[in-house]
Each structure stands twice: as structure tokens, then as C-alpha cells.
Design an enzyme around this catalytic site. Structure first.
Site, PDB file in Angstrom:
ATOM      1  N   SER A  97       1.942  -9.521  24.134  1.00 42.48           N
ATOM      2  CA  SER A  97       1.191 -10.707  24.519  1.00 42.48           C
ATOM      3  C   SER A  97       1.044 -10.795  26.038  1.00 42.48           C
ATOM      4  O   SER A  97       0.493  -9.891  26.648  1.00 42.48           O
ATOM      5  CB  SER A  97       1.874 -11.948  23.919  1.00 42.48           C
ATOM      6  OG  SER A  97       1.030 -13.068  23.938  1.00 42.48           O
ATOM      7  N   ASP A 218      -4.543 -12.118  13.496  1.00 43.03           N
ATOM      8  CA  ASP A 218      -3.707 -12.721  14.527  1.00 43.03           C
ATOM      9  C   ASP A 218      -4.391 -14.000  14.974  1.00 43.03           C
ATOM     10  O   ASP A 218      -5.513 -13.966  15.491  1.00 43.03           O
ATOM     11  CB  ASP A 218      -3.544 -11.741  15.701  1.00 43.03           C
ATOM     12  CG  ASP A 218      -2.658 -12.262  16.825  1.00 43.03           C
ATOM     13  OD1 ASP A 218      -2.435 -13.491  16.897  1.00 43.03           O
ATOM     14  OD2 ASP A 218      -2.205 -11.450  17.635  1.00 43.03           O
ATOM     15  N   HIS A 247       1.027 -12.707  15.133  1.00 44.54           N
ATOM     16  CA  HIS A 247       1.061 -12.363  16.547  1.00 44.54           C
ATOM     17  C   HIS A 247       2.384 -11.727  16.963  1.00 44.54           C
ATOM     18  O   HIS A 247       2.496 -11.253  18.088  1.00 44.54           O
ATOM     19  CB  HIS A 247       0.819 -13.639  17.374  1.00 44.54           C
ATOM     20  CG  HIS A 247       0.602 -13.404  18.829  1.00 44.54           C
ATOM     21  ND1 HIS A 247      -0.411 -12.591  19.315  1.00 44.54           N
ATOM     22  CD2 HIS A 247       1.269 -13.858  19.928  1.00 44.54           C
ATOM     23  CE1 HIS A 247      -0.368 -12.566  20.635  1.00 44.54           C
ATOM     24  NE2 HIS A 247       0.639 -13.326  21.035  1.00 44.54           N
TER      25      HIS A 247
END
Length: 267
Positions: A97, A218, A247
Site C-alpha cells: 500500500s 480490492d 487489500h
């Protein structure tokens, strides 16, 4: 002494006995414990570096300087500081991320440090912009910020299962735990920094080979973003789709992620 104090502040750990170096960098809302089901598969072959982002709940919040961490560049400074303090000459970097974006920026600044970037759930821009589909409208983001500010506990209870996606209660529980560990004002501040970031203009400067790992579904990052990264990053890039949802595949599908990471790192 300053180096050691800061390494301690970021809870830096070096595990394993291999000749090569592998950095595992966690994303927003977690800490290095997110890798606990992943890193043991790599310690026989790598020296694995784990650390906590300064915003993580596992770091003393006194270390979070609101005037400094206004962009991702300060997080890049921290990563490079850790690597230089440990005298790392070259490493493979796995970033989840926001840390995927931190790795991208670090590789532009110091390309010689990185042999490969593996980007999990990465997005250069979360907001939709013309033909670019980031996944969110500004009005949606504003509602998220308002919910975080109004009742952080209620927001976590709603967001954690959405982010995990897959039906893995233990992963939801773990993600909730690390979100609750964050001080709410720091969590909101960093969320605003992440959602205001736009790295699209610098992707072409990345010359380090990248492997983009993207789950089938996601809520935070549409699959089209992985293709966008592949097409706009400046080096040799591949996309690997993970046959799972959510995610946070390192929490919800760690063994699947390990297999994909081994493949990505062997190329």
C-alpha cells in the site's frame, strides 16, 4: 547513538541468515506484525529487515512530527536512513500500500540500493481524475475523513472487514487491532497525506524492475491501477494477479502471497 535510538524507535529488526537482503515494509493501519505469517519463509535465504512506519501504533507517538510528515518524502527519508544505518548496499524491497509508493520514491532517489521492487496493493493516486480511475471521488474521501473524526472506533469496525475483503475473521481481527493501536489524530492525518498524494508524474523515473501484486478484488485499489503502474513505471514491470480478495493478502492469504513473492523475487 542517534542512529541506534531511531532504529529502536522504528522497532527495526533484522532476521535470517541469507546473503541477500529483503525489506518488508507494511502499509497504513498495520505494523510489522502484518508480515508474521510471511517472513519466516524467507529468513533461510535472506536477511529480512522489518520496521514500523512512524505512524504505526507500535511506535511512540511522540516521534510523529505533524510538521514533517506532510508528504510521503519524510517516510522515504526514514526508509533510506534505516538502510544506510544498517549499511545495506542493495536489497529487494516489498512494500504494501503506501509503503509501495515509499519504495518507488526511494528507488528514484537511490536506485543503486534496490535490485527489485515488489508492490502490493499499490496506487499512485487514489482519486479519480479524468480518464484515470483511482477508485474514489473526493466526496467519498471526505465522508471517510468525517467518519474517522466523528467516531474512530465505529469507523474501524466498518472499514476493517471491507479492507480485508475475504471471509477471514482472524485477519479482520488483526487489522482492527493495529488500526485501534494508532492514535486517531495521527491515523486521520496520515490518511489525508496518502489520499492527497499523486505520484503519477514520477513513475517514469523508476528504473528498478517492479513486480505489481494485485488481488482480484480490492476495495481500495481497482485492478486497472495495477495495469496503469505496469504501463507507466520506467523499468521492466510485471503484474501478478492474486486469486483472492482484499487489500491485505499478507493477513488474509499469506501462503498464496508467499508463493507469489518467491516467484517475483526469483525473476
Amino acid at each position: 547513538m542517534v542512529n541506534n535510538a531511531l532504529l529502536d524507535a522504528f522497532n527495526v529488526r533484522v532476521l535470517g541468515t541469507g546473503d541477500r537482503v529483503l525489506v518488508l515494509a507494511h502499509g497504513f493501519g498495520t505494523d510489522q506484525s502484518a508480515w508474521q505469517l510471511v517472513y519466516p519463509s524467507f529468513t533461510p535465504y535472506y536477511r529480512v529487515i522489518l520496521y514500523d512506519l512512524v505512524c504505526a501504533g507500535s511506535v511512540n507517538p511522540d516521534h510523529f512530527d505533524f510538521s514533517r510528515y506532510t508528504t510521503l518524502d519524510a517516510f522515504v527519508d526514514d526508509l533510506i536512513f534505516i538502510l544506510d544505518s544498517l549499511e545495506v548496499q542493495r536489497c529487494a524491497f516489498v512494500g504494501h500500500s503506501v509503503s509501495a509508493m515509499v519504495g518507488i520514491l526511494a528507488s528514484i532517489r537511490r536506485p543503486e540500493l534496490f535490485s527489485k521492487l515488489v508492490l502490493i496493493g499499490a496506487s499512485p493516486r487514489f482519486l479519480n481524475d479524468g480518464d484515470y480511475h483511482g477508485g474514489f471521488e473526493q466526496s467519498e474521501i471526505d465522508r471517510v475523513f468525517a467518519a474517522m473524526k466523528a467516531n474512530y472506533q465505529a469507523w474501524v469496525n466498518g472499514f476493517a472487514p471491507l479492507a480485508v475483503g475475504a471471509d477471514v475473521p482472524a485477519a479482520v481481527q488483526e487489522f482492527s487491532r493495529t488500526l485501534f493501536n494508532m492514535r486517531p489524530d495521527i491515523s486521520l492525518f496520515v490518511s489525508k497525506v496518502i489520499f492527497s498524494s499523486d505520484l503519477r508524474g514520477v513513475l517514469g523515473l523508476v528504473k528498478v524492475p517492479c513486480c505489481i501484486l494485485q488481488t482480484a478484488q480490492d476495495v481500495s485499489v481497482p485492478a486497472s491501477v495495477a495495469i496503469y503502474l505496469r504501463d507507466h513505471l520506467g523499468g521492466r514491470n510485471t503484474v501478478e494477479m492474486l486469486d483472492t480478495e482484499g487489500h491485505l493478502p499478507h493477513l488474509s492469504a499469506p501462503q498464496l502471497l508467499v508463493r507469489k513473492l518467491r516467484r517475483a523475487l526469483s525473476r
